[in-house]
Design a protein around this motif. Structure first.
Motif, PDB file in Angstrom:
ATOM      1  N   THR A 124      48.125  38.632  33.734  1.00 55.13           N
ATOM      2  CA  THR A 124      47.387  37.399  33.957  1.00 55.13           C
ATOM      3  C   THR A 124      48.313  36.386  34.625  1.00 55.13           C
ATOM      4  N   VAL A 138      44.019  37.201  37.239  1.00 50.57           N
ATOM      5  CA  VAL A 138      44.851  38.388  37.022  1.00 50.57           C
ATOM      6  C   VAL A 138      45.425  38.842  38.350  1.00 50.57           C
ATOM      7  N   LEU A 153      38.787  37.288  35.994  1.00 47.16           N
ATOM      8  CA  LEU A 153      38.034  38.180  35.109  1.00 47.16           C
ATOM      9  C   LEU A 153      37.607  37.454  33.841  1.00 47.16           C
ATOM     10  N   THR A 158      39.070  42.513  27.521  1.00 45.64           N
ATOM     11  CA  THR A 158      40.391  42.779  28.075  1.00 45.64           C
ATOM     12  C   THR A 158      40.323  43.265  29.518  1.00 45.64           C
ATOM     13  N   VAL A 159      41.381  42.966  30.255  1.00 45.85           N
ATOM     14  CA  VAL A 159      41.529  43.508  31.608  1.00 45.85           C
ATOM     15  C   VAL A 159      41.506  45.032  31.534  1.00 45.85           C
ATOM     16  N   GLN A 162      37.990  46.080  31.545  1.00 47.92           N
ATOM     17  CA  GLN A 162      37.311  45.754  32.801  1.00 47.92           C
ATOM     18  C   GLN A 162      37.837  46.575  33.972  1.00 47.92           C
ATOM     19  N   MET A 163      39.019  47.172  33.819  1.00 50.96           N
ATOM     20  CA  MET A 163      39.592  48.007  34.891  1.00 50.96           C
ATOM     21  C   MET A 163      38.686  49.173  35.246  1.00 50.96           C
TER      22      MET A 163
END
Length: 397
Positions: A124, A138, A153, A158-159, A162-163
């Motif tokens: 981030t 991010v 995002l 969490t990233v 979302q990845m």
């Protein structure tokens, strides 16, 4: 697989680390902080599955009020995941914002163990962050010089999660997927015997309370069901004073959509008695749950069991250790167990000392501290007085 977890300002911990081996035991007195470690693993698992962090906070033991160490406004959880000899370090920080929890920092690093070279895969962007915004900026590794590609995002999930739906370079996608799968594969088993005694619907995977064991067994294809029931009987057989002859599950009801667990016992030679789960002891049912979790779990997963020997007679500690060691290794499942039982710890033997950690409270701060038992000052001198179990009983650790 997950190699270690680090907790900072999480519940009763100021900053501490737990190393995770194929079989790890965590010991400590009541209220030392053992359960808080399990709560941290559960938080990471849920966040990797995409559950919003504020929702996780509401469902975590103690809730948001007790999630962040008193006197601080944010906690950080970090894990190290093995990636074919290199390390992937994932870090997640969350802070309290009024009455809710939100992500304030997240990153994924790759560390080449041979050279200690560190590559940031994503993090981030603190410099561009607006704490009041529902989005968090991010930066992603782009395989070329510069700050990396920026995306804004959702701050609640969490990233890492979302990845799954983001476009990124192959290295980032693969590393994120590996860490996410490792966290999603954490299974915290808390067998509740009263739930196991009832009829259960046919199931495909074990529930955390093990209440659906009968449905899990009966829902398998005949060949797999026979294999699992045979092995289950083999490991559970020595628990009572007389051998258990067989454990199995049967479909019941008009539509055969539910199942019940059964057991055949022989207390008097030649006289076999069939009982169902309603008549089985708490210790037997909990032991069955542990065996089933190891027989049906996914290779590469992490099985976490609190008070692993609860309800089990001390004389059966060896049977439990055998199951954990043999089935864990064969199934490729790492195991973390907490226990208060000195007999169980002594059953492990001296060769297991490097794989035991103890949790205690700092006399200076009152915070929980995790320490490998082998690093205990004057351990050899202390053990001259008795076994590790004796030291536990004397509260000398």
């Amino acid at each position: 697989m997950i190699k270690e977890i680090k907790l900072k300002n999480w519940k009763s911990f100021e900053e501490s680390k737990l190393y995770i081996d194929p079989l790890t035991f965590v010991i400590g007195t009541n209220a030392s902080g053992k359960s808080n470690i399990l709560d941290a693993l559960s938080f990471l698992c849920d966040s990797a599955r995409g559950v919003p962090v504020n929702e996780i906070a509401q469902n975590t033991r103690g809730g948001l009020d007790w999630m962040i160490r008193k006197g601080t406004d944010a906690f950080t959880l970090s894990v190290v995941v093995d990636d074919e000899g290199n390390d992937l370090i994932y870090t997640l920080s969350c802070r309290r914002n009024d009455t809710s929890l939100q992500i304030c920092f997240e990153s994924l690093e790759e560390v080449t163990t041979k050279s200690d070279k560190v590559r940031m895969l994503f993090r981030t962007d603190i410099a561009g962050e607006d704490a009041s915004s529902p989005a968090i900026p991010v930066r992603f590794y782009q395989e070329k010089p510069g700050q990396g590609k920026r995306l804004d995002l959702n701050r609640q999930t969490t990233v890492l999660y979302q990845m799954e739906n983001l476009v990124a370079v192959k290295k980032v996608k693969e590393a994120a997927a590996l860490v996410q799968n490792s966290l999603k594969s954490i299974f915290i088993l808390n067998p509740i015997p009263n739930h196991m005694r009832d009829y259960s619907p046919l199931s495909e995977r074990l529930n955390p309370d093990a209440g659906n064991i009968a449905g899990l067994l009966a829902g398998m294809n005949p060949e797999e069901e026979k294999r699992v029931e045979t092995e289950l009987t083999t490991y559970v057989r020595p628990l009572p004073e007389k051998d258990i002859k067989r454990i199995w599950a049967e479909k019941v009801g008009r539509f055969k959509s539910d199942a019940m667990l059964y057991c055949e016992e022989e207390w008097v030679d030649g006289e076999k008695i069939e009982i169902d789960a309603r008549s089985m002891s708490d210790g037997t049912l909990r032991f069955i749950a542990i065996v089933i979790a190891l027989l049906t779990g996914k290779a590469g997963s992490l099985l976490v069991i609190e008070e692993v020997d609860n309800g089990l007679h001390p004389s059966r500690s060896q049977e439990l250790v055998t199951v954990l060691q043999k089935l864990g290794e064969r199934s490729g499942i790492d195991i973390i167990c907490t226990t208060h039982n000195p007999v169980l710890i002594d059953t492990l033997g001296l060769e297991m000392i490097p794989f035991i950690s103890y949790v205690t409270r700092s006399e200076q701060t009152g915070c929980s501290v995790i320490a490998p038992l082998e690093d205990k000052q004057n351990l050899a001198k202390l053990m001259a007085r008795g076994t590790v179990g004796d030291l536990m009983t004397e509260d000398a650790l």
